[in-house]
Design an enzyme around this catalytic site. Sequence first.
Site, PDB file in Angstrom:
ATOM      1  N   ASP A 134      42.503  35.805  34.278  1.00 44.07           N
ATOM      2  CA  ASP A 134      41.794  34.826  34.899  1.00 44.07           C
ATOM      3  C   ASP A 134      41.135  33.521  34.136  1.00 44.07           C
ATOM      4  OD1 ASP A 134      39.380  35.636  33.969  1.00 44.07           O
ATOM      5  OD2 ASP A 134      38.947  36.792  35.704  1.00 44.07           O
ATOM      6  N   ARG A 179      29.910  36.090  44.077  1.00 47.06           N
ATOM      7  CA  ARG A 179      29.721  35.149  43.203  1.00 47.06           C
ATOM      8  C   ARG A 179      30.046  33.781  43.605  1.00 47.06           C
ATOM      9  NH1 ARG A 179      31.987  35.687  36.799  1.00 47.06           N
ATOM     10  NH2 ARG A 179      33.688  36.225  38.022  1.00 47.06           N
TER      11      ARG A 179
END
Length: 655
Positions: A538, A306
């Site tokens: 996150d 990613r």
Amino acid sequence: MIASTSQGDGDSNNQNEGTSSGHGISTLPGMVPLATMEASTRSAAATAGSASRGGRGPGLLEQLTLMRSPSMSTARSRKSTPMVASVRSGKRPAQKRYVRHVLPTLESPITMILKIRERVGRSPAPPPLAVKLASRDDSSSIAPLQTVAAVDLALPPPGLEREYAALLTQDAVRFLAELISTFDLDVDKILQQRIARKVQLDLTNGLPDFSPHTAHIRKDKTWKVLPVPRRLQNRQVDIGDTAPCQTERFLRALGSTAQGIQVDFDDGNCPTFFNQIKGIYNIFQAVHHKFPGVPPINEAPVLMLRPRAWNMVEHNMMVNGKQVPGPLFDYGLLMFHLGKILYENESGPFFYLSKVESYQEARLWNNIFIWTEEKLGMPIGTIKATVLIESILASFEMEEILYALRDHSAGLNCGIWDYSASFVAKFEREKSSKIGNSEQRKTIADPPVQVLAFPEQDCNDLHTDFPLTQLFREHARGLNQLHVIPEGVNVTATQLLTMPAGGVTLHGLKYNIAVGVLFIYSWLKGEGHFYYRGQVEDSATAEISRSQVWQWIRHQARLEDDERTVVSRSLVHNLVKEVKNELQDGYCVSERAKQLLHTATEIFLEIVQKKDFPEFITTYLNLDHTFLVSSSYNHSFHSTAVVTIHSTAQTKSRL
């Protein structure tokens, strides 16, 4: 930590000031010496010869010699000569601390894309309407233009000289420069289109809807995406948000029984130069089977890479005077070094694409994939990508996104936290978009994805076995649900625009403040995720947390547990002070840590009381504060090495 072995020409990077490079040229601390550049490219230049140059200019060594000659007459060379002379004499230039070298002239990278029509002979697309989605036949809009790509590249992060040398070879830098020169204007355009779309919604008080211009794609049931490779057909458990710069965690994931690992340079990663180089190099090592005790790449969990999202910038590289798009830096290095090896081992290259908002953005990725496949000599359709539906706008274009990526698609995946936060980002004016904290951890059930459905499950538990794996064994009908096509599903715009109801509590408000502050605090330390009350947080959870606080202040939300109290700036200020005092005991073991936490609280307050909503917290930190006090970033940019290459083509906009 596992010791990394050197690759490439990494042995040339341990220099101190005044150390001879072998040709009587002194180098500055951490700089790649000019003599090493010559040595590492001597064989390539010799084999290329005049045939590869096609009469376009002198060879590499001749160019290097001319560049260092004080008799050069061009404006570019006159600027270069004093710098090299200063390096020769061991003196530091007052402000410019870099060396300049020239790579050979290359063939046009765009000419390869012009072969797409004859290379890809697939079934005819649906009849074209006003909007053209099929990038297979976009060659008519590509026109070669003459340009020179000047590359300004920062020096290695301290302690990563060998890793830097292994990754940022001259060939790799050339590949990156060509990739970025080819698509940089397109990246600018899709970012401008995002702004224009938001302005249009605000000016008209409008809401998104399914586009009539692409209705033929949604109605046509004959087109399909290409089949996914064997290793993507059984991904019942993915380990989510694994930042590869954290070597120990990455190795544990590689040794787990999960089917996939989301190797994350986005939400779970703080993209300092140190983290990017370390992370990409760790993947490099894993793919080349350099980690003892870790299974080979064709037996380890499949890597779903990613890269950063379009809104992120790589500060440590400039091409043609502009800092480069973060995702192209990540993607380009990964593909150049690992694309063919992953393909030959039936293990990729596979990607996650973050924060895609439209089919135009998916089409841009498709163009990038085709360009890369042509450039590296790989079959069209080799690269596969899962698009994360993390924007309310993208949910209205899911079929179009799949269609644009139909040769390269590995399906869609719903990112709940960013998806929820996008309601605030796009419809900040609407009180009806207010998200209550009781819904913050609630899963969006039955996302309206009708074309492909993967039974995926992100899991942050890195133990050798997963309870979820057993559940799939007991209840799943086969390895996947590719054969399951929902019938009679008709998702409406109203359904997509309806957020779950939920109230606001004092506990939820304090929790959101803590998550937002701790994320910024972690970011300033160079970390992309943290643990809070037993949960991994996150940037995705930070997005929804700070979005809710901003929105509750803006719309003066009332607390469920005290209806007399509304969420105001003064209330949030007081709670931030309380939260900071509570967090200091558990997170701050030094005065520097306390200073960072104080800075994080100030930035959090700055964000949640902005007049205009900052769309991405990572963009705000990355551009407005530029890693602020992150020592790894500041030390990495003290001086630069400038590489000039000749790229003979650039594209017109194709969006």
